[in-house]
Enzyme design. Structure first.
Site, PDB file in Angstrom:
ATOM      1  N   ASN A 194       0.345   0.486  -4.093  1.00  0.00           N
ATOM      2  CA  ASN A 194       0.918   1.675  -4.962  1.00  0.00           C
ATOM      3  C   ASN A 194       0.323   1.154  -6.573  1.00  0.00           C
ATOM      4  OD1 ASN A 194       3.262   2.847  -6.159  1.00  0.00           O
ATOM      5  ND2 ASN A 194       2.398   4.645  -4.712  1.00  0.00           N
ATOM      6  N   LEU A 232       0.840  -1.365   0.030  1.00  0.00           N
ATOM      7  CA  LEU A 232       0.120   0.025   0.257  1.00  0.00           C
ATOM      8  C   LEU A 232       0.899   1.288  -0.023  1.00  0.00           C
ATOM      9  CD1 LEU A 232      -2.499  -1.211   2.940  1.00  0.00           C
ATOM     10  CD2 LEU A 232      -2.234  -1.539  -0.032  1.00  0.00           C
ATOM     11  N   ASP A 233       0.103   2.640  -0.208  1.00  0.00           N
ATOM     12  CA  ASP A 233       0.650   3.918  -0.036  1.00  0.00           C
ATOM     13  C   ASP A 233       0.276   4.629   1.008  1.00  0.00           C
ATOM     14  OD1 ASP A 233      -1.121   4.469  -1.841  1.00  0.00           O
ATOM     15  OD2 ASP A 233       0.183   5.115  -3.839  1.00  0.00           O
ATOM     16  N   GLY A 234       0.219   5.820   1.188  1.00  0.00           N
ATOM     17  CA  GLY A 234      -0.275   6.569   2.094  1.00  0.00           C
ATOM     18  C   GLY A 234      -1.975   7.196   1.796  1.00  0.00           C
ATOM     19  N   GLN A 274      -3.636   4.102   1.696  1.00  0.00           N
ATOM     20  CA  GLN A 274      -4.303   2.915   1.500  1.00  0.00           C
ATOM     21  C   GLN A 274      -4.651   1.930   1.066  1.00  0.00           C
ATOM     22  OE1 GLN A 274      -7.229   2.683   5.570  1.00  0.00           O
ATOM     23  NE2 GLN A 274      -5.285   5.016   6.439  1.00  0.00           N
TER      24      GLN A 274
END
Lengths: 144, 144, 144, 144
Positions: free
Chosen positions: A24, A17-19, A21
């Protein structure tokens, strides 16, 4: 499922995941590479080409992001050979969420076959073309 | 360089490579994401949109791999806005090897602007379109 | 700063984060590897060892996670050689948030020097030990 | 295998490697994270703690690199809870090559349990300690 399609599965983990959620967008390319390795493991006669000194080198990747995959999603990656050009070939790949079959992403990966001794891209003709042709799936994977 | 282009640089390290001793094709997407963050940091009025509740969501990425980048290569990433559609926009990005200016890769990243409160893609019109339009570079970055 | 310390910097981007909106704990190892490459670039006589056929091979990494790094944080990585054993050596690394100097993480990276021709770990003695000894920093980097 | 150990498997792919054609040392941390997610999926009563507002936050990771994993290796990751302190707990993890059972790496992951509402680390006592205690494996995973 058509024998010319390889299927891999994976579960989305925190490090994918990235920021936001969501998985990515760069991670999907690792999922696709996973799918292509599984594909070549399944298609023995293609794996054999690589053992004999050919390498698949990416020239283009075109990916559509359809839906965000999130934590704990179980995904499937469907991989098949979709077309042959004179000096390149195209692998079509689809990523689906298994729970409901919804499309997450799909991609076309165009590659050349490099002769690793000469460093040159091979023309796809003769015996090489025949071998590859048997794997070409006219209808793209995952649209049935 | 045109003020509508943002330039980032990085040096290729061991963890960027794969077993072929080339930068792995998935890593370029992290390089491109790095370039887009640098772009939005430079273009303050666009950064402001994000602070006000818009988010750029990828719908397509189309990348050409032109040459392999290898260990210790110093790369530049050039990023600019290249076109506006009714509900999406396109960022054009180029990765060059700095030592000789040779093209490593180029990509078009198509995104929608999501209103993070409603979860809906915004139409790109009115004031939003005017803001974005000022950043559109007709000639793609890196072709001059 | 002591010449025996190398300093690298980077900015936290979206692809470094995980679903908790913190830098994912695996990513710090890439930041540390970045720091070690910068270190060996700065210390020419060590880089020379690698060109002559030695390779640094990790045997242990011990990392303390002190604080979470988040989106847009500017980080510095301080890298120095901290001790020599008979057949291994230790690099000490510190990651700080530049804005307030707060410690994000610190790590000790223990490695052996492999002779890439014989595939064997070298004893760290004689001329090799003298070369390395000049770089050893008694006080760990970042504690001044 | 003891029910207190969770086992995950994966196959090494091209994108896991670095320029030395070995799995990059940062990638093992993703393999370990994969193992921890599999562990918490298996131990339902622990997963329940997380659903009720606890989060496991890394404070230290100590990893020994024993052997290099290479392309196509099939690996297993064995994960178990190995000890409880007053405010932290330790997960022990082992990565083996399945073909011959050889150890690739082993690691201890020390974490605190954060109450996500208060942002504070919980003391590991009372009911929480009892729940965790049932999972503690005295002999570290993978040494039998």
């Amino acid at each position: 499922m058509d024998q010319r399609i390889a299927r891999s599965t994976l579960r989305v983990r925190g490090f994918h995941l990235d920021g936001y959620q969501h998985v990515n967008n760069a991670r999907y390319l690792e999922f696709l590479e996973e799918g292509r390795w599984a594909y070549f493991e399944k298609q023995f006669d293609l794996a054999k080409l690589f053992n004999e000194g050919l390498a698949a080198v990416a020239v283009n990747l075109n990916i559509n992001y359809r839906r965000a995959a999130v934590m704990h999603d179980e995904l499937e990656i469907l991989t098949s050979l979709s077309s042959l050009n004179h000096r390149s070939a195209v692998i079509h790949q689809v990523i689906n969420r298994i729970a409901d079959g919804k499309r997450i992403a799909d991609a076309d990966f165009t590659f050349v076959l490099l002769d690793t001794r000469s460093g040159r891209a091979m023309a796809i003709d003769g015996e090489l073309r025949e071998t590859l042709q048997r794997h070409v799936l006219d209808a793209p994977a995952g649209t049935e």
